[in-house]
Design a protein around this motif. Sequence first.
Motif, PDB file in Angstrom:
ATOM      1  N   ARG A  11      -3.143  10.980   8.307  1.00  0.00           N
ATOM      2  CA  ARG A  11      -1.575  11.664   8.649  1.00  0.00           C
ATOM      3  C   ARG A  11      -1.132  11.314  10.129  1.00  0.00           C
ATOM      4  O   ARG A  11       0.127  11.069  10.165  1.00  0.00           O
ATOM      5  CB  ARG A  11      -1.922  12.894   8.392  1.00  0.00           C
ATOM      6  CG  ARG A  11      -0.745  13.878   8.571  1.00  0.00           C
ATOM      7  CD  ARG A  11      -0.724  15.210   7.935  1.00  0.00           C
ATOM      8  NE  ARG A  11      -0.559  15.448   6.708  1.00  0.00           N
ATOM      9  CZ  ARG A  11      -0.239  16.266   5.910  1.00  0.00           C
ATOM     10  NH1 ARG A  11       0.020  17.257   6.574  1.00  0.00           N
ATOM     11  NH2 ARG A  11      -0.161  16.431   4.621  1.00  0.00           N
ATOM     12  N   GLY A  12      -1.923  11.526  10.987  1.00  0.00           N
ATOM     13  CA  GLY A  12      -1.444  11.245  12.177  1.00  0.00           C
ATOM     14  C   GLY A  12      -1.011  12.424  12.958  1.00  0.00           C
ATOM     15  O   GLY A  12      -1.120  13.780  12.253  1.00  0.00           O
ATOM     16  N   GLU A  13      -0.258  12.467  13.991  1.00  0.00           N
ATOM     17  CA  GLU A  13       0.035  13.579  14.821  1.00  0.00           C
ATOM     18  C   GLU A  13       1.565  14.073  14.387  1.00  0.00           C
ATOM     19  O   GLU A  13       2.296  13.349  13.624  1.00  0.00           O
ATOM     20  CB  GLU A  13       0.260  13.247  16.199  1.00  0.00           C
ATOM     21  CG  GLU A  13      -1.049  12.995  16.898  1.00  0.00           C
ATOM     22  CD  GLU A  13      -2.298  14.134  16.642  1.00  0.00           C
ATOM     23  OE1 GLU A  13      -1.796  15.148  17.193  1.00  0.00           O
ATOM     24  OE2 GLU A  13      -3.409  13.752  16.461  1.00  0.00           O
ATOM     25  N   GLU A  14       2.006  15.339  14.801  1.00  0.00           N
ATOM     26  CA  GLU A  14       3.357  15.710  14.533  1.00  0.00           C
ATOM     27  C   GLU A  14       4.266  14.327  14.941  1.00  0.00           C
ATOM     28  O   GLU A  14       4.030  13.809  16.095  1.00  0.00           O
ATOM     29  CB  GLU A  14       3.685  16.973  15.239  1.00  0.00           C
ATOM     30  CG  GLU A  14       4.985  17.533  14.899  1.00  0.00           C
ATOM     31  CD  GLU A  14       5.232  19.020  15.208  1.00  0.00           C
ATOM     32  OE1 GLU A  14       6.236  19.587  15.153  1.00  0.00           O
ATOM     33  OE2 GLU A  14       4.122  19.883  15.198  1.00  0.00           O
ATOM     34  N   ASN A  15       5.235  14.172  14.311  1.00  0.00           N
ATOM     35  CA  ASN A  15       6.204  13.111  14.707  1.00  0.00           C
ATOM     36  C   ASN A  15       7.032  13.193  15.796  1.00  0.00           C
ATOM     37  O   ASN A  15       7.759  14.224  16.106  1.00  0.00           O
ATOM     38  CB  ASN A  15       7.147  12.953  13.390  1.00  0.00           C
ATOM     39  CG  ASN A  15       7.973  11.710  13.445  1.00  0.00           C
ATOM     40  OD1 ASN A  15       7.960  11.065  14.437  1.00  0.00           O
ATOM     41  ND2 ASN A  15       8.359  11.433  12.127  1.00  0.00           N
ATOM     42  N   LYS A  24       9.115  19.350   8.813  1.00  0.00           N
ATOM     43  CA  LYS A  24       7.884  18.966   9.932  1.00  0.00           C
ATOM     44  C   LYS A  24       7.406  17.683   9.120  1.00  0.00           C
ATOM     45  O   LYS A  24       7.345  17.378   7.781  1.00  0.00           O
ATOM     46  CB  LYS A  24       6.870  19.989   9.837  1.00  0.00           C
ATOM     47  CG  LYS A  24       5.761  19.465  10.718  1.00  0.00           C
ATOM     48  CD  LYS A  24       4.855  20.917  10.955  1.00  0.00           C
ATOM     49  CE  LYS A  24       4.092  20.904  12.156  1.00  0.00           C
ATOM     50  NZ  LYS A  24       3.322  22.036  12.528  1.00  0.00           N
ATOM     51  N   SER A  25       7.503  16.537  10.063  1.00  0.00           N
ATOM     52  CA  SER A  25       6.850  15.374   9.634  1.00  0.00           C
ATOM     53  C   SER A  25       5.699  15.134  10.570  1.00  0.00           C
ATOM     54  O   SER A  25       5.532  15.553  11.826  1.00  0.00           O
ATOM     55  CB  SER A  25       7.805  14.305   9.514  1.00  0.00           C
ATOM     56  OG  SER A  25       8.446  13.996  10.817  1.00  0.00           O
ATOM     57  N   TYR A  26       5.009  14.030  10.172  1.00  0.00           N
ATOM     58  CA  TYR A  26       3.776  13.567  10.858  1.00  0.00           C
ATOM     59  C   TYR A  26       4.035  11.880  10.910  1.00  0.00           C
ATOM     60  O   TYR A  26       4.537  11.278   9.893  1.00  0.00           O
ATOM     61  CB  TYR A  26       2.512  13.925  10.377  1.00  0.00           C
ATOM     62  CG  TYR A  26       2.293  15.362  10.237  1.00  0.00           C
ATOM     63  CD1 TYR A  26       1.910  16.104  11.049  1.00  0.00           C
ATOM     64  CD2 TYR A  26       2.863  15.997   8.952  1.00  0.00           C
ATOM     65  CE1 TYR A  26       1.632  17.254  10.833  1.00  0.00           C
ATOM     66  CE2 TYR A  26       2.762  17.428   8.839  1.00  0.00           C
ATOM     67  CZ  TYR A  26       2.135  18.074   9.977  1.00  0.00           C
ATOM     68  OH  TYR A  26       2.103  19.244   9.720  1.00  0.00           O
ATOM     69  N   LEU A  27       3.472  11.308  12.160  1.00  0.00           N
ATOM     70  CA  LEU A  27       3.410  10.052  12.261  1.00  0.00           C
ATOM     71  C   LEU A  27       2.346   9.205  12.780  1.00  0.00           C
ATOM     72  O   LEU A  27       1.669   9.664  13.664  1.00  0.00           O
ATOM     73  CB  LEU A  27       4.709   9.457  13.249  1.00  0.00           C
ATOM     74  CG  LEU A  27       4.764   7.971  13.745  1.00  0.00           C
ATOM     75  CD1 LEU A  27       5.078   7.069  12.398  1.00  0.00           C
ATOM     76  CD2 LEU A  27       5.877   7.725  14.600  1.00  0.00           C
ATOM     77  N   ASN A  28       1.631   8.113  12.007  1.00  0.00           N
ATOM     78  CA  ASN A  28       0.439   7.471  12.517  1.00  0.00           C
ATOM     79  C   ASN A  28       0.935   6.096  12.539  1.00  0.00           C
ATOM     80  O   ASN A  28       1.197   5.446  11.415  1.00  0.00           O
ATOM     81  CB  ASN A  28      -0.665   7.771  11.248  1.00  0.00           C
ATOM     82  CG  ASN A  28      -2.030   6.872  11.865  1.00  0.00           C
ATOM     83  OD1 ASN A  28      -1.838   6.697  13.051  1.00  0.00           O
ATOM     84  ND2 ASN A  28      -2.714   6.882  10.769  1.00  0.00           N
ATOM     85  N   MET A  29       0.852   5.520  13.702  1.00  0.00           N
ATOM     86  CA  MET A  29       1.545   4.110  13.870  1.00  0.00           C
ATOM     87  C   MET A  29      -0.004   3.062  13.293  1.00  0.00           C
ATOM     88  O   MET A  29      -0.920   3.543  14.131  1.00  0.00           O
ATOM     89  CB  MET A  29       1.683   3.647  15.255  1.00  0.00           C
ATOM     90  CG  MET A  29       3.085   4.586  15.733  1.00  0.00           C
ATOM     91  SD  MET A  29       4.584   4.035  14.396  1.00  0.00           S
ATOM     92  CE  MET A  29       4.660   2.532  14.679  1.00  0.00           C
ATOM     93  N   VAL A  36       5.678  -3.922  12.749  1.00  0.00           N
ATOM     94  CA  VAL A  36       5.415  -2.321  13.086  1.00  0.00           C
ATOM     95  C   VAL A  36       5.398  -1.607  11.747  1.00  0.00           C
ATOM     96  O   VAL A  36       6.136  -1.751  10.923  1.00  0.00           O
ATOM     97  CB  VAL A  36       6.553  -2.023  14.278  1.00  0.00           C
ATOM     98  CG1 VAL A  36       6.427  -0.447  14.306  1.00  0.00           C
ATOM     99  CG2 VAL A  36       6.500  -2.589  15.328  1.00  0.00           C
ATOM    100  N   ILE A  37       4.365  -1.139  11.777  1.00  0.00           N
ATOM    101  CA  ILE A  37       4.155  -0.222  10.499  1.00  0.00           C
ATOM    102  C   ILE A  37       3.679   1.207  10.837  1.00  0.00           C
ATOM    103  O   ILE A  37       2.628   1.443  11.348  1.00  0.00           O
ATOM    104  CB  ILE A  37       3.142  -0.943   9.504  1.00  0.00           C
ATOM    105  CG1 ILE A  37       3.680  -2.325   9.078  1.00  0.00           C
ATOM    106  CG2 ILE A  37       2.942  -0.010   8.058  1.00  0.00           C
ATOM    107  CD1 ILE A  37       2.448  -3.040   8.348  1.00  0.00           C
TER     108      ILE A  37
END
Length: 134
Positions: A11-15, A24-29, A36-37
Motif C-alpha cells: 500500500r505505501g505511505e499516505e499520499n 484518504k489515499s496512499y502511494l507506493n512508487m 514511472v509507476i
Amino acid sequence: MKEQLTEIFPRGEENPFGKYFIGKSYLNMLSTEQVVIGNVTFEPKCRNNWHIHHAEKGGGQILLVTAGNGWYQEWGKPARTLKAGDVVNIPANVKHWHGAAKDSAFCHLAVEVPGEGCRTEWCEPVSDEQYNKL
C-alpha cells in the motif's frame, strides 16, 4: 467498516499529493526509472481533483486497475465505472479525475507515459454534488 482488498503491491505511505484529493489515499512508487509507476490506493469515496497531464509530445497516463471499484471521468463526458482488470488510457492534455466508489476501496497502478515537456496541472476538486450523482 472498511472493505478488505486483496492488494497485489504494498500500500505505501499516505499520499504526499493528498492536498489534491478528497479523502484518504496512499502511494507506493514501484518504479522511478525508465517508466514511472505508482501504486495508488483510495479509501471509499476518495477521489483526486480534476487534473491534466500536459505534454508537448507523447505523455499521458495509463491506469491499470488492480482491486476494488472506482470511477474515471474525462471533462465533458460521462463517468465510467472501473473494476479490477480494467485499463484506462488517458491521452496527454485531457482534463480528468479518478477515484474510489462510495462503498469500495480502490487500487490502480498509475503509469506515466514518457514524453517531452510533461507536467501535471491540478485543477478544482470533484464536488460532493458531482460525485454523489454517480
